[in-house]
Design a protein around this motif. Sequence first.
Motif, short mmCIF file in Angstrom:
data_model
loop_
_atom_site.label_atom_id
_atom_site.label_comp_id
_atom_site.label_asym_id
_atom_site.label_seq_id
_atom_site.Cartn_x
_atom_site.Cartn_y
_atom_site.Cartn_z
N ARG A 23 -10.75 -12.28 -30.68
CA ARG A 23 -11.24 -11.08 -30.60
C ARG A 23 -12.60 -11.04 -29.68
NH1 ARG A 23 -9.83 -10.02 -36.75
NH2 ARG A 23 -7.94 -9.13 -36.63
N ALA A 24 -13.20 -12.03 -29.69
CA ALA A 24 -14.46 -11.94 -28.95
C ALA A 24 -14.16 -12.08 -27.63
CB ALA A 24 -15.27 -13.19 -29.45
N TYR A 25 -12.95 -12.62 -27.10
CA TYR A 25 -12.47 -12.48 -25.90
C TYR A 25 -12.08 -11.12 -25.39
CZ TYR A 25 -9.88 -13.78 -21.78
OH TYR A 25 -9.47 -13.62 -20.41
N LEU A 26 -11.13 -10.73 -26.49
CA LEU A 26 -10.67 -9.03 -26.10
C LEU A 26 -12.12 -8.09 -26.04
CD1 LEU A 26 -7.55 -9.03 -28.40
CD2 LEU A 26 -7.69 -9.35 -25.79
N ARG A 27 -13.16 -8.33 -26.50
CA ARG A 27 -14.17 -7.54 -26.54
C ARG A 27 -14.85 -7.82 -25.12
NH1 ARG A 27 -14.87 -8.67 -31.88
NH2 ARG A 27 -16.22 -10.41 -31.66
N LEU A 28 -14.83 -9.16 -24.81
CA LEU A 28 -15.45 -9.50 -23.57
C LEU A 28 -14.75 -8.70 -22.57
CD1 LEU A 28 -17.16 -10.88 -21.61
CD2 LEU A 28 -15.61 -12.85 -21.71
N ALA A 30 -12.77 -6.03 -22.33
CA ALA A 30 -13.31 -4.38 -22.63
C ALA A 30 -14.42 -4.30 -21.99
CB ALA A 30 -12.94 -4.01 -23.97
N ALA A 31 -15.54 -5.08 -22.39
CA ALA A 31 -16.70 -4.87 -21.75
C ALA A 31 -16.80 -5.26 -20.02
CB ALA A 31 -17.66 -5.89 -22.29
N VAL A 32 -15.97 -5.98 -19.69
CA VAL A 32 -16.05 -6.38 -18.19
C VAL A 32 -15.37 -5.06 -17.54
CG1 VAL A 32 -14.70 -7.72 -16.50
CG2 VAL A 32 -16.07 -8.88 -18.49
N ARG A 33 -14.29 -4.64 -18.13
CA ARG A 33 -13.63 -3.42 -17.58
C ARG A 33 -14.41 -1.98 -17.71
NH1 ARG A 33 -8.86 -4.76 -21.00
NH2 ARG A 33 -7.22 -6.08 -19.42
N ALA A 34 -15.41 -1.78 -18.63
CA ALA A 34 -16.14 -0.99 -18.89
C ALA A 34 -17.41 -0.90 -17.84
CB ALA A 34 -16.81 -0.83 -20.22
N VAL A 35 -17.79 -2.25 -17.55
CA VAL A 35 -18.90 -2.29 -16.63
C VAL A 35 -18.71 -2.28 -15.22
CG1 VAL A 35 -20.41 -4.10 -15.79
CG2 VAL A 35 -20.55 -3.74 -18.32
N LEU A 36 -17.44 -2.87 -14.93
CA LEU A 36 -17.24 -3.00 -13.72
C LEU A 36 -16.17 -1.77 -13.03
CD1 LEU A 36 -16.11 -6.81 -13.12
CD2 LEU A 36 -18.31 -5.71 -12.53
N GLY A 37 -15.57 -0.87 -14.17
CA GLY A 37 -14.88 0.21 -13.70
C GLY A 37 -13.90 0.22 -12.56
N LEU A 51 -22.99 -7.95 -19.43
CA LEU A 51 -21.92 -8.86 -19.83
C LEU A 51 -22.73 -10.20 -20.47
CD1 LEU A 51 -19.26 -8.39 -16.94
CD2 LEU A 51 -19.30 -7.29 -19.15
N ALA A 52 -23.89 -10.49 -20.49
CA ALA A 52 -24.40 -11.80 -20.78
C ALA A 52 -23.92 -11.77 -22.63
CB ALA A 52 -25.73 -11.63 -20.53
N LEU A 53 -24.17 -10.79 -23.33
CA LEU A 53 -24.01 -10.87 -24.54
C LEU A 53 -22.59 -11.18 -25.03
CD1 LEU A 53 -25.10 -11.06 -27.46
CD2 LEU A 53 -25.19 -8.61 -27.86
N PRO A 54 -21.72 -10.33 -24.55
CA PRO A 54 -20.19 -10.56 -24.80
C PRO A 54 -19.65 -11.92 -24.24
CG PRO A 54 -20.35 -8.46 -23.71
CD PRO A 54 -21.89 -9.22 -23.69
#
Length: 98
Positions: A23-28, A30-37, A51-54
Motif C-alpha cells: 500500500r505504501a508503494y501504491l501511494r508512492l 499515486a503521488a508520483v503521478r499527481a506531482v509529475l502529471g 515525494l520525499a515523505l511517500p
Amino acid sequence: MTDRSMGATAVAGTVAGERTAARAYLRLLAAVRAVLGERPEASLPEAGPLLALPLKEADAALGAVGLAGNESAFLRLIARQAVDDDPRCTGRTQGPAA
C-alpha cells in the motif's frame, strides 16, 4: 504463548507488513503521478520535496518486511494488492498471501 501460536502470529504480522509495504508503494505511485502529471519535465524542480515523505514511507515499509532488493516478490505482492484494493473487483475473494 505456544510455539504454534507464536508462529501464526509471526505469519500474520508478515502478511500485514507486506500489505503495508504494498500500500505504501501504491501511494508512492499515486503521488508520483499527481506531482509529475502530464508534463513531468516541468514538475521536476518541485518533485523532490513533494515525494520525499511517500518515498521514505515506502522505503521503510519495504525494509521492514525484507522486500528491499527483492523486486520479483515485491512486484507480485503489488499486483495482488492492487487487485484487492480495486473497487471494480467487488465480490472477489482474496487469494492466499504468498
